[in-house]
Design a protein around this motif. Structure first.
Motif, PDB file in Angstrom:
ATOM      1  N   ARG A  86     212.736  63.725 -11.080  1.00  0.00           N
ATOM      2  CA  ARG A  86     213.270  62.670 -11.966  1.00  0.00           C
ATOM      3  C   ARG A  86     214.753  62.377 -11.741  1.00  0.00           C
ATOM      4  NH1 ARG A  86     212.911  67.427 -14.123  1.00  0.00           N
ATOM      5  NH2 ARG A  86     214.757  68.143 -15.235  1.00  0.00           N
ATOM      6  N   HIS A  87     215.329  62.949 -10.698  1.00  0.00           N
ATOM      7  CA  HIS A  87     216.752  62.714 -10.418  1.00  0.00           C
ATOM      8  C   HIS A  87     216.958  62.046  -9.066  1.00  0.00           C
ATOM      9  CE1 HIS A  87     217.345  65.857 -13.557  1.00  0.00           C
ATOM     10  NE2 HIS A  87     218.351  65.072 -13.860  1.00  0.00           N
ATOM     11  N   MET A  88     217.945  61.151  -9.046  1.00  0.00           N
ATOM     12  CA  MET A  88     218.344  60.518  -7.796  1.00  0.00           C
ATOM     13  C   MET A  88     219.873  60.495  -7.773  1.00  0.00           C
ATOM     14  SD  MET A  88     215.694  57.355  -7.629  1.00  0.00           S
ATOM     15  CE  MET A  88     215.931  56.598  -9.209  1.00  0.00           C
ATOM     16  N   ARG A 117     225.358  59.520  -9.028  1.00  0.00           N
ATOM     17  CA  ARG A 117     225.551  60.876  -9.544  1.00  0.00           C
ATOM     18  C   ARG A 117     225.450  61.864  -8.388  1.00  0.00           C
ATOM     19  NH1 ARG A 117     223.758  60.644 -15.411  1.00  0.00           N
ATOM     20  NH2 ARG A 117     224.634  58.616 -15.954  1.00  0.00           N
ATOM     21  N   ILE A 169     209.755  60.140  -9.460  1.00  0.00           N
ATOM     22  CA  ILE A 169     210.657  58.996  -9.471  1.00  0.00           C
ATOM     23  C   ILE A 169     210.799  58.378  -8.078  1.00  0.00           C
ATOM     24  CG2 ILE A 169     212.868  60.177  -9.039  1.00  0.00           C
ATOM     25  CD1 ILE A 169     213.922  58.511 -11.534  1.00  0.00           C
ATOM     26  N   GLY A 177     217.388  54.835 -17.558  1.00  0.00           N
ATOM     27  CA  GLY A 177     217.085  54.743 -16.133  1.00  0.00           C
ATOM     28  C   GLY A 177     215.880  53.841 -15.889  1.00  0.00           C
ATOM     29  N   GLU A 205     212.864  62.464 -20.698  1.00  0.00           N
ATOM     30  CA  GLU A 205     214.032  61.769 -21.251  1.00  0.00           C
ATOM     31  C   GLU A 205     214.284  60.490 -20.457  1.00  0.00           C
ATOM     32  OE1 GLU A 205     218.016  63.663 -20.919  1.00  0.00           O
ATOM     33  OE2 GLU A 205     218.583  61.558 -20.659  1.00  0.00           O
ATOM     34  N   ILE A 206     214.338  59.371 -21.170  1.00  0.00           N
ATOM     35  CA  ILE A 206     214.638  58.121 -20.446  1.00  0.00           C
ATOM     36  C   ILE A 206     215.936  57.456 -20.920  1.00  0.00           C
ATOM     37  CG2 ILE A 206     212.214  57.675 -19.841  1.00  0.00           C
ATOM     38  CD1 ILE A 206     212.285  55.382 -21.946  1.00  0.00           C
ATOM     39  N   THR A 207     216.480  57.922 -22.035  1.00  0.00           N
ATOM     40  CA  THR A 207     217.681  57.269 -22.573  1.00  0.00           C
ATOM     41  C   THR A 207     218.578  58.260 -23.284  1.00  0.00           C
ATOM     42  OG1 THR A 207     216.588  55.158 -23.020  1.00  0.00           O
ATOM     43  CG2 THR A 207     218.508  55.634 -24.345  1.00  0.00           C
ATOM     44  N   THR A 208     219.881  58.090 -23.123  1.00  0.00           N
ATOM     45  CA  THR A 208     220.837  58.704 -24.032  1.00  0.00           C
ATOM     46  C   THR A 208     221.650  57.580 -24.651  1.00  0.00           C
ATOM     47  OG1 THR A 208     220.993  60.753 -22.791  1.00  0.00           O
ATOM     48  CG2 THR A 208     222.834  60.239 -24.215  1.00  0.00           C
ATOM     49  N   PHE A 225     220.904  55.399  -8.877  1.00  0.00           N
ATOM     50  CA  PHE A 225     219.786  54.797  -9.608  1.00  0.00           C
ATOM     51  C   PHE A 225     220.247  53.557 -10.352  1.00  0.00           C
ATOM     52  CE2 PHE A 225     220.672  56.180 -14.014  1.00  0.00           C
ATOM     53  CZ  PHE A 225     221.482  57.299 -13.833  1.00  0.00           C
ATOM     54  N   ARG A 247     212.952  55.711 -14.296  1.00  0.00           N
ATOM     55  CA  ARG A 247     212.283  56.630 -15.238  1.00  0.00           C
ATOM     56  C   ARG A 247     211.378  55.855 -16.181  1.00  0.00           C
ATOM     57  NH1 ARG A 247     215.936  61.779 -17.069  1.00  0.00           N
ATOM     58  NH2 ARG A 247     216.690  62.302 -14.991  1.00  0.00           N
ATOM     59  N   GLY A 285     222.207  54.148 -22.329  1.00  0.00           N
ATOM     60  CA  GLY A 285     221.893  53.979 -20.913  1.00  0.00           C
ATOM     61  C   GLY A 285     220.475  54.468 -20.689  1.00  0.00           C
TER      62      GLY A 285
END
Ligand code: ATP
Length: 439
Positions: free
Chosen positions: A222-224, A214, A424, A410, A362-365, A227, A413, A408
């Motif tokens: 919490r962003h990379m 991304r 993270i 992470g 948030e770990i999943t959508t 990942f 996460r 999905g």
């Protein structure tokens, strides 16, 4: 001679063994040297009576901590030794790799005295030597193994989709573009399209654990930019509820396995008891979540009135913990306005989609996907996509595609939440962010 693990030395009392590891501590006294040697399985005291070999004693005196050593000697039961009640009487010592002096930092000092995270990331391999990190990646291994086991038991197939793509899988934003011979390619932002292709291909249930990319320039905890995504897709679902039920059971299974294997060490190293979540996880619709936020007097920024920001996720997480003593909560029924075109709609403006919030993060959508070609085409247009750009994907829905859904999640996460770590960058082997491509 075969290597003996330090953790196994008790089974070798009165034998001569070979141990290999890092010089953890050296106590150099007048007549005697005590070396604490460390390997993955533990630490042992090695004693060297200096007059036995003065040149060796002098060489040992010069050694820097963290040097990599091979030592042979006799294992002696000695209850007065604090470290495991035994010691090795040194017979030979080989320096495999000398550690320079001084070290870039002292990995075994007090946690509070460690240098800043960014500096530790520069010296990640030194940082990985800390027992917290060793345990973290052992937990990761156990957890991934448990996930695979759960899926395979339940008839899922593992897939490996390409990470080089000819067109974006999600949106044009956050997309890494690269030169590809005479043309351009993109790095996959998720395996979304390809796991759906497996549904059209008749596989019915698939999973993938793999890298995604991304081009997100944010510097959050919490962003990379790269990942590991844990992805699943299943066919013949009646609604997104089937997907959530599968996921919560899987998480419970994985937590239980991690607790069985590492529970005691997690308590010792991270200082808490790992709780295996009860199923079903609590669920709130997006409408209920917003009403709750109002009650909690949490103000959403106006531009996020359709969405949840990180503060809202934390507030909801905390509320669920207090009210239900649960670390997980599904937020369902998201507005189409903040969801990708392939989520199935519910009504005019809603979707059959969900997020999983764990420990306030948030770990999943996930969602039931739109599998009807005409509807999907309309939804793509509604989101301003040009159908030609994704025609290969739309084609999956032309010759018999079952209703399906998936999610999905992470990996790092999930580990953050499981081990209650704040950043993270601590829970990924090597962090990749806007300013970091090294080491
Ligand atoms: P966020 O809103 O936190 O940016 P997202 O909604 O963009 O996440 P999705 O595209 O739904 O995330 O991705 C699914 C999951 O992948 C997320 O729930 C999260 O666990 C993980 N994830 C997404 N983006 C990142 C990232 N940049 N770094 C690490 N993990 C991520």
């Amino acid at each position: 001679m075969e290597r003996t693990s330090i953790g196994d030395l008790r089974n070798h009392i009165d034998q001569t063994v070979k141990v290999q590891g890092w010089l953890h501590v050296l106590r150099d006294q007048k007549k005697i040297q005590f070396i604490v040697l460390r390997d993955r399985t533990g630490q042992v005291q090695i004693t060297h009576w200096k007059p036995n070999d003065m040149p060796l004693a002098e060489m040992i005196s010069e050694l820097g901590t963290e040097s990599a050593l091979t030592v042979t000697g006799k294992v002696v039961d000695n209850p007065s030794v604090k470290l495991g009640g035994l010691e090795i009487q040194l017979e030979s010592l080989v320096v495999e790799n000398k550690a320079e002096i001084p070290l870039p930092f002292e990995p075994f000092g007090e946690i509070d005295n460690l240098p800043a995270l960014d500096y530790r990331l520069d010296w990640r391999y030194m940082d990985l030597r800390r027992k917290q990190n060793l345990l973290l990646f052992q937990v990761q291994t156990t957890m991934e193994h448990a996930l695979r086991e759960f899926w395979v038991k339940n008839g899922f197939m593992e897939m490996h989709s390409p990470k080089l793509m000819g067109s974006p899988s999600e949106s044009g934003a956050e997309l890494f573009e690269l030169a590809y011979f005479e043309t351009k390619a993109y790095l996959a932002q998720s395996p979304q399209f390809y796991k759906q292709m497996a549904m059209a291909g008749g596989f019915e249930k698939v999973f993938e654990i793999g890298p995604v990319f991304r081009a997100d320039p944010s510097f959050t905890s919490r962003h990379m930019t790269e990942f590991t995504s844990i992805d699943m897709e299943m066919s013949w679902v009646e609604s997104e509820e089937d997907v959530m039920q599968n996921q919560e059971k899987m998480l419970q299974y994985a937590y239980q396995r991690v607790k069985d294997v590492h529970g005691e060490e997690i308590q010792e190293v991270f200082g808490f008891e790992l709780e295996v979540p009860q199923v079903p996880f609590p669920r709130l619709t997006m409408g209920e979540a917003h009403a709750l936020l109002k009650e909690l007097k949490y103000e959403m920024p106006p531009e996020k009135s359709n969405d949840l920001d990180p503060g809202a996720e934390r507030a909801i997480g905390q509320y669920i913990k207090e009210k239900y003593n649960h670390d997980f909560v599904y937020i369902t029924d998201w507005p189409f306005a903040v969801r990708p075109f392939y989520h199935m709609k519910r009504g005019e403006n809603g979707t059959r989609s969900f997020d999983l919030i764990a420990g306030g993060l948030e770990i999943t959508t996930g969602a039931q996907r739109e599998h009807r070609y005409d509807v999907l085409l309309e939804q793509a247009k509604e989101k301003g996509l040009t159908p030609e750009g994704i025609s290969f994907y739309l084609d999956f829905f032309r010759y018999g595609c079952p209703p399906h859904g998936g999610y999905g999640m992470g990996l790092s996460r999930l580990l953050m939440v499981m081990l209650k770590l704040p950043n993270i960058r601590e829970t990924v082997y090597l962090f990749r962010g806007p300013n970091r491509l090294q080491p």
